[in-house]
Design a protein around this motif. Structure first.
Motif, PDB file in Angstrom:
ATOM      1  N   PHE A  31       0.844  -1.163  -0.393  1.00 40.17           N
ATOM      2  CA  PHE A  31       0.320   0.048  -0.146  1.00 40.17           C
ATOM      3  C   PHE A  31       1.350   1.327   0.115  1.00 40.17           C
ATOM      4  N   LEU A  32       1.513   1.573   0.734  1.00 38.90           N
ATOM      5  CA  LEU A  32       2.298   2.611   1.119  1.00 38.90           C
ATOM      6  C   LEU A  32       3.696   3.337   0.284  1.00 38.90           C
ATOM      7  N   SER A  33       4.004   1.917  -0.530  1.00 37.81           N
ATOM      8  CA  SER A  33       5.353   1.927  -1.399  1.00 37.81           C
ATOM      9  C   SER A  33       4.585   2.242  -2.802  1.00 37.81           C
ATOM     10  N   LYS A  34       3.198   1.712  -3.214  1.00 36.80           N
ATOM     11  CA  LYS A  34       2.241   2.448  -4.107  1.00 36.80           C
ATOM     12  C   LYS A  34       1.881   3.771  -4.078  1.00 36.80           C
ATOM     13  N   GLN A  35       1.487   4.509  -2.837  1.00 35.17           N
ATOM     14  CA  GLN A  35       1.689   5.703  -2.555  1.00 35.17           C
ATOM     15  C   GLN A  35       2.574   6.923  -2.916  1.00 35.17           C
ATOM     16  N   ARG A  36       3.525   5.977  -2.316  1.00 33.22           N
ATOM     17  CA  ARG A  36       4.586   6.820  -3.062  1.00 33.22           C
ATOM     18  C   ARG A  36       5.751   6.947  -4.210  1.00 33.22           C
ATOM     19  N   ARG A  37       5.553   6.055  -4.312  1.00 32.64           N
ATOM     20  CA  ARG A  37       5.294   5.940  -6.842  1.00 32.64           C
ATOM     21  C   ARG A  37       4.798   6.877  -6.856  1.00 32.64           C
ATOM     22  N   LEU A  38       3.333   6.455  -6.803  1.00 31.55           N
ATOM     23  CA  LEU A  38       1.838   7.499  -7.521  1.00 31.55           C
ATOM     24  C   LEU A  38       1.740   8.907  -7.546  1.00 31.55           C
ATOM     25  N   ALA A  39       2.938   8.816  -5.848  1.00 29.64           N
ATOM     26  CA  ALA A  39       3.326  10.746  -5.952  1.00 29.64           C
ATOM     27  C   ALA A  39       4.593  11.385  -6.436  1.00 29.64           C
ATOM     28  N   ALA A  40       4.988  10.232  -7.030  1.00 28.34           N
ATOM     29  CA  ALA A  40       6.735  10.335  -7.625  1.00 28.34           C
ATOM     30  C   ALA A  40       6.231  10.769  -8.551  1.00 28.34           C
ATOM     31  N   ASP A  41       5.106   9.708  -9.223  1.00 30.00           N
ATOM     32  CA  ASP A  41       5.052   9.891 -10.811  1.00 30.00           C
ATOM     33  C   ASP A  41       4.327  11.313 -11.032  1.00 30.00           C
ATOM     34  N   LYS A  42       3.113  11.464 -10.512  1.00 31.59           N
ATOM     35  CA  LYS A  42       2.745  13.050 -10.309  1.00 31.59           C
ATOM     36  C   LYS A  42       3.749  14.031 -10.136  1.00 31.59           C
ATOM     37  N   ALA A  43       4.815  13.752  -9.645  1.00 27.87           N
ATOM     38  CA  ALA A  43       6.124  15.047  -9.387  1.00 27.87           C
ATOM     39  C   ALA A  43       6.860  15.035 -10.687  1.00 27.87           C
ATOM     40  N   LEU A  44       6.627  14.114 -10.905  1.00 25.52           N
ATOM     41  CA  LEU A  44       7.972  13.856 -11.769  1.00 25.52           C
ATOM     42  C   LEU A  44       7.247  14.514 -13.521  1.00 25.52           C
ATOM     43  N   ALA A  45       5.971  14.255 -12.619  1.00 21.91           N
ATOM     44  CA  ALA A  45       5.074  14.541 -14.900  1.00 21.91           C
ATOM     45  C   ALA A  45       5.329  16.205 -14.340  1.00 21.91           C
ATOM     46  N   GLU A  46       4.805  16.424 -13.559  1.00 28.64           N
ATOM     47  CA  GLU A  46       4.518  18.248 -13.037  1.00 28.64           C
ATOM     48  C   GLU A  46       6.249  18.686 -13.530  1.00 28.64           C
ATOM     49  N   PHE A  47       7.320  18.104 -12.817  1.00 32.41           N
ATOM     50  CA  PHE A  47       8.532  18.517 -13.363  1.00 32.41           C
ATOM     51  C   PHE A  47       8.810  18.090 -14.902  1.00 32.41           C
ATOM     52  N   ASP A  48       8.977  17.327 -15.519  1.00 32.66           N
ATOM     53  CA  ASP A  48       9.004  17.568 -16.781  1.00 32.66           C
ATOM     54  C   ASP A  48       8.194  18.586 -17.945  1.00 32.66           C
ATOM     55  N   ALA A  49       6.966  18.611 -17.527  1.00 35.10           N
ATOM     56  CA  ALA A  49       6.433  19.773 -17.945  1.00 35.10           C
ATOM     57  C   ALA A  49       6.680  21.110 -17.500  1.00 35.10           C
ATOM     58  N   ARG A  50       7.791  21.586 -16.276  1.00 28.88           N
ATOM     59  CA  ARG A  50       8.292  23.092 -15.852  1.00 28.88           C
ATOM     60  C   ARG A  50       9.522  22.896 -17.379  1.00 28.88           C
ATOM     61  N   THR A  51      10.049  21.699 -16.503  1.00 31.92           N
ATOM     62  CA  THR A  51      11.317  21.988 -17.725  1.00 31.92           C
ATOM     63  C   THR A  51      10.945  21.628 -19.173  1.00 31.92           C
ATOM     64  N   GLU A  62      19.100  21.284 -15.126  1.00 35.83           N
ATOM     65  CA  GLU A  62      20.181  20.475 -14.091  1.00 35.83           C
ATOM     66  C   GLU A  62      19.240  19.423 -14.643  1.00 35.83           C
ATOM     67  N   GLN A  63      20.152  17.830 -15.317  1.00 39.28           N
ATOM     68  CA  GLN A  63      19.363  16.479 -15.704  1.00 39.28           C
ATOM     69  C   GLN A  63      19.094  16.159 -14.331  1.00 39.28           C
ATOM     70  N   GLY A  64      20.198  16.133 -13.031  1.00 37.78           N
ATOM     71  CA  GLY A  64      20.378  15.398 -11.776  1.00 37.78           C
ATOM     72  C   GLY A  64      19.172  15.243 -11.084  1.00 37.78           C
ATOM     73  N   LYS A  65      18.601  16.855 -11.064  1.00 34.49           N
ATOM     74  CA  LYS A  65      17.686  17.173 -10.129  1.00 34.49           C
ATOM     75  C   LYS A  65      15.906  15.823 -10.384  1.00 34.49           C
ATOM     76  N   ARG A  66      16.064  15.546 -11.282  1.00 31.59           N
ATOM     77  CA  ARG A  66      14.336  15.065 -11.380  1.00 31.59           C
ATOM     78  C   ARG A  66      15.524  13.354 -10.579  1.00 31.59           C
ATOM     79  N   ALA A  67      15.918  12.822 -10.791  1.00 31.22           N
ATOM     80  CA  ALA A  67      16.758  11.358 -10.055  1.00 31.22           C
ATOM     81  C   ALA A  67      16.692  11.828  -8.367  1.00 31.22           C
ATOM     82  N   GLU A  68      16.929  12.797  -8.333  1.00 26.24           N
ATOM     83  CA  GLU A  68      17.010  14.016  -6.823  1.00 26.24           C
ATOM     84  C   GLU A  68      15.249  14.205  -6.354  1.00 26.24           C
ATOM     85  N   ILE A  69      14.203  14.580  -7.124  1.00 27.73           N
ATOM     86  CA  ILE A  69      12.915  14.361  -6.394  1.00 27.73           C
ATOM     87  C   ILE A  69      12.777  12.877  -6.687  1.00 27.73           C
ATOM     88  N   GLU A  70      12.868  12.096  -7.603  1.00 25.38           N
ATOM     89  CA  GLU A  70      12.478  10.865  -7.150  1.00 25.38           C
ATOM     90  C   GLU A  70      12.483  10.088  -5.973  1.00 25.38           C
TER      91      GLU A  70
END
Length: 303
Positions: A31-51, A62-70
């Motif tokens: 349960f919790l790991s899947k929630q974190r995965r969904l939150a990470a995917d949402k944050a990465l999608a927003e990051f990619d849109a801004r990028t 900076e390209q390493g920022k994406r991995a750091e957020i995830e």
């Protein structure tokens, strides 16, 4: 059950820890790991849109920022990380000591000369049947205790305390003790004198004999100064099965019970005083000394 009893019940503590860490592990995996995965995917999608928007405006990101957020979002909270790490270890220990082998430390000299104070022993938990932990209810029959076995059991007077003694009487036996000699079902056991035994802890000598307990030979100690009679036996359950006199006692072991005695016969609080051990109090069969910090030569099996 008192708080002190709970602290003294290591099996209960292990059970609670196993269940607690197991629940956390299960929730995180499913349960919790899947929630974190969904939150990470949402944050990465927003990051990619801004990028993409910034790069379209000619701004380099900076390209390493994406991995750091995830990594930051997927990282387990400390309490989940520790629970997940400890769960398999605690569960394994709980299983081993509940169903296979449990370590014990000899606290007194009642089993001299077989077991010394400080001996660390292993107890076979499945020899006398598989039992549910905590409630100690037998669910699978394997075998029954035999005369001569060294057995760990819950002290009938206080089941939160573990005792260790030798089985001298099984259900149906008539156990008689006359002038410091055992008779089982009317037959006197054979005794062979050995050199006196020095108790290094108390610096005194005791008479030592080899006792043949219906096929199991082991050593016992006698204190010549101690009386043969039992002083002030308890008013234990099924006391009517026993008679006491100035030369010793005689007891008929009831069904589902065992009569226990220490090898240090005149320095052992055992069934002579507090009665029979019911089957539900059995913990297991002691069979091996795995360590004695004061004397490593003690390591090995024993009779």
């Amino acid at each position: 059950m008192s708080f002190q009893s709970i602290l003294g019940n290591f099996a209960l503590i292990l059970f609670v820890l196993t269940v607690g860490t197991g629940i956390v592990w299960f929730l995180d995996v499913f349960f919790l790991s899947k929630q974190r995965r969904l939150a990470a995917d949402k944050a990465l999608a927003e990051f990619d849109a801004r990028t993409a928007k910034l790069e379209a405006d000619g701004i380099r990101v900076e390209q390493g920022k994406r991995a750091e957020i995830e990594a930051s979002i997927l990282r387990q909270p400390v309490w989940i990380e520790y629970s997940g790490s400890f769960f398999p270890v605690i569960a394994l220990v709980f299983f081993l000591r509940s169903f296979l082998y449990e370590p014990f430390k000899i606290p007194s000299s009642s089993m001299l000369p077989t077991l010394f104070v400080g001996d660390l022993i292993l107890v076979n938990k499945f020899e006398y049947g598989i039992r549910l932990p905590i409630i100690n209810k037998k669910v699978v029959e394997v075998s029954n205790p035999q005369r001569g076995d060294v057995m760990v059991f819950k002290y009938p007077v206080d089941p939160t305390v573990d005792y260790i003694k030798r089985v001298v009487g099984v259900p149906g036996d008539k156990v008689t003790y006359r002038n410091k000699r055992l008779l089982i079902n009317g037959k006197t056991l054979s005794y062979q004198a050995m050199p006196d035994f020095l108790d290094e802890e108390h610096l005194n000598y005791s008479k030592q004999y080899t006792e043949n307990l219906t096929g199991v030979s082991h050593r016992i100690l006698n204190d010549e100064q101690a009386p043969a009679f039992v002083r002030d036996p308890f008013n234990f359950p099924k006391r009517e099965n026993c008679t006491y006199d100035t030369e010793g006692f005689s007891c008929v072991v009831p069904e589902g019970h065992y009569f226990m005695m220490g090898d240090n016969r005149d320095n052992s609080l055992d069934s002579r005083y507090w009665g029979f051990v019911p089957d539900q109090n059995i913990v297991g069969k002691a069979f091996f000394i795995w360590m004695n910090l004061g004397n490593i030569k003690r390591i090995g099996s024993f009779n």
